[in-house]
Design an enzyme around this catalytic site. Structure first.
Site, mmCIF file in Angstrom:
data_model
loop_
_atom_site.group_PDB
_atom_site.id
_atom_site.type_symbol
_atom_site.label_atom_id
_atom_site.label_comp_id
_atom_site.label_asym_id
_atom_site.label_seq_id
_atom_site.Cartn_x
_atom_site.Cartn_y
_atom_site.Cartn_z
ATOM 1 N N ASP A 1 47.712 8.074 16.893
ATOM 2 C CA ASP A 1 47.538 7.349 15.644
ATOM 3 C C ASP A 1 47.357 5.869 15.963
ATOM 4 O OD1 ASP A 1 47.364 6.736 13.015
ATOM 5 O OD2 ASP A 1 49.465 7.171 12.531
ATOM 6 N N CYS B 1 67.614 31.001 18.094
ATOM 7 C CA CYS B 1 67.948 32.171 17.286
ATOM 8 C C CYS B 1 68.236 33.404 18.140
ATOM 9 C CB CYS B 1 66.817 32.461 16.305
ATOM 10 S SG CYS B 1 66.658 31.218 14.997
ATOM 11 N N CYS C 1 62.756 32.183 18.499
ATOM 12 C CA CYS C 1 63.011 31.028 19.359
ATOM 13 C C CYS C 1 64.270 31.233 20.200
ATOM 14 C CB CYS C 1 63.119 29.743 18.525
ATOM 15 S SG CYS C 1 64.714 29.488 17.716
ATOM 16 N N HIS D 1 64.389 25.120 17.461
ATOM 17 C CA HIS D 1 64.157 26.038 16.340
ATOM 18 C C HIS D 1 63.136 25.490 15.357
ATOM 19 C CE1 HIS D 1 64.687 28.788 13.023
ATOM 20 N NE2 HIS D 1 64.830 27.720 12.247
ATOM 21 N N CYS E 1 63.032 34.820 13.426
ATOM 22 C CA CYS E 1 62.577 33.797 14.370
ATOM 23 C C CYS E 1 62.840 34.257 15.799
ATOM 24 C CB CYS E 1 63.296 32.471 14.107
ATOM 25 S SG CYS E 1 62.798 31.143 15.227
ATOM 26 N N GLY F 1 48.153 2.936 14.020
ATOM 27 C CA GLY F 1 49.077 1.913 13.567
ATOM 28 C C GLY F 1 48.919 1.559 12.107
ATOM 29 N N GLY F 2 47.987 2.218 11.417
ATOM 30 C CA GLY F 2 47.788 1.927 9.996
ATOM 31 C C GLY F 2 49.032 2.168 9.163
ATOM 32 N N PHE F 3 49.789 3.215 9.494
ATOM 33 C CA PHE F 3 51.011 3.489 8.729
ATOM 34 C C PHE F 3 52.047 2.400 8.955
ATOM 35 C CE2 PHE F 3 55.218 5.383 8.101
ATOM 36 C CZ PHE F 3 55.083 5.806 6.785
ATOM 37 N N ASP G 1 50.404 16.600 11.126
ATOM 38 C CA ASP G 1 51.468 16.024 11.952
ATOM 39 C C ASP G 1 52.555 15.531 11.027
ATOM 40 O OD1 ASP G 1 51.884 12.789 12.037
ATOM 41 O OD2 ASP G 1 49.894 13.307 11.301
#
Length: 374
Positions: free
Chosen positions: A89, A307, A304, A333, A302, A91-93, A264
């Site tokens: 990204d 879990c 993962c 998770h 799940c 840097g606008g945010f 994202d």
């Protein structure tokens, strides 16, 4: 870069993004490694969770690390030990989030460094150059992100300036002979006419893909969905559509319904560090006392590591005691949940079961399905 649509169901689509030497299946989610790291996890662990692409932040890496450190490693991939694609990204945010510390001019943005209060300056050209040294697979242009409460007159001025910055960005991208990919960012706040103005200007310049910025900045959900209903069909259909900074599982599902391909957000990792976990039956706060004596996995659906190996009770006590292991297990998770959500969305579109998926998703979390306005 090439984007190929494999299957559509209404406006929802599943496709393949051919990005350098990688194939990225969409819809896809990018965990956020702001400073070149996913907090508490290694890139090897991220890879095992099935993540296809990561996001890092150009502004923060430049501000805190500088180009020299990255160049000593070779590029951002080698610095992170991440062999897959990276989107950075611009840097606008940060213009939006640090608005009390900056002055926006035609030439660029003047900041007071939030770390030491030193004066700094970024321009569209400088942001392109930094991302070139990072070797970002997808480079984002510099733009201005504004609050949804901002007036039409100011946003009109902002969109016009951001389009001029976009033109400067393309010029610099070509000048330094960057062979990677450049995305434009559609702004315009909550005003459909300004969103269209922004998109039309970007299309005329020609980008590899198009991002939608300036959403999930405090506006009500129905307004966000209304803007997506309007602008998504107008983005070139053979270009990837990236919704920046979104979001919660429900937001992702609704955005896929409207044609978004890439996401994202810091939510899965940030929430994990605060004990908020996502499951197939909604989100929970694992620190709640009622979970202290529950001797079963967090989410039986799940697969993962968390879990598969630990109980809700154990996770509760780790988080109450502020154990670092709790943050790691939570993060594993949540990232796996998000990646599995994207996999299920892709499969449901390809198998013509997207409507069934939507019905079951909302039934499981106890909510009604929002209406589409397309």
């Amino acid at each position: 870069m090439k984007y190929k649509i494999i299957k559509k169901n209404g406006n929802a689509r599943s496709g393949i993004l051919y990005l350098n030497n990688y194939l990225i299946k969409t819809p896809t989610f990018m965990p956020v490694g702001t400073y070149g790291a996913i907090k508490s996890l290694t890139t090897e662990e991220i890879n095992k969770l099935g993540i296809q692409i990561l996001l890092s932040n150009t502004f923060h890496i430049w501000l805190n690390l500088g180009n020299k450190i990255i160049q000593l490693h070779g590029d951002l991939h080698k610095y992170m030990n991440w062999g897959k694609p990276i989107l950075t990204d611009s840097g606008g945010f940060q213009i939006f989030s640090l608005k009390k510390l900056n002055k926006i001019k035609e030439e660029g943005i003047y900041f007071n460094n939030p770390n030491n209060n030193n004066k700094i300056f970024i321009s569209p050209e400088k942001i392109i150059n930094i991302q070139y040294f990072l070797n970002s697979d997808i480079t984002m242009i510099l733009d201005e992100c504004v609050s949804y409460l901002t007036s039409w007159d100011y946003i009109k001025h902002s969109v016009s300036m951001s389009l001029r910055w976009a033109k400067r960005s393309i010029k610099q991208f070509k000048k330094i002979k960057n062979k990677n990919n450049l995305f434009g960012i559609i702004q315009g706040g909550m005003y459909k006419d300004l969103r269209y103005l922004s998109l039309k200007g970007l299309i005329n310049m020609g980008f590899n893909g198009y991002a939608i910025g300036g959403l999930a900045v405090g506006e009500p959900k129905n307004i966000m969905y209304n803007i997506l209903d309007y602008i998504c069909p107008k983005i070139p259909k053979n270009s990837p559509k990236y919704l920046m900074g979104v979001g919660k599982p429900e937001d992702i599902v609704e955005s896929v319904r409207r044609g978004i391909d890439i996401f994202d957000c810091v939510i899965p990792t940030r929430h994990a560090r605060n004990g908020h976990l996502f499951t197939n039956y909604g989100s929970i706060n694992i620190k709640n006392f009622k979970y202290k004596y529950i001797i079963k996995p967090l989410d039986k659906y799940c697969d993962c590591y968390t879990c598969s190996n630990y109980t809700i009770s154990y996770l509760h006590n780790l988080n109450i005691c502020n154990e670092i292991l709790g943050i790691r297990l939570n993060t594993i998770h949540n990232i796996r949940y998000y990646n599995k959500l994207m996999l299920d969305l892709r499969d449901s579109i390809i198998l013509n079961k997207f409507d069934i998926f939507i019905t079951n998703f909302y039934k499981n979390i106890g909510k009604k399905i929002p209406k589409l306005n397309i």
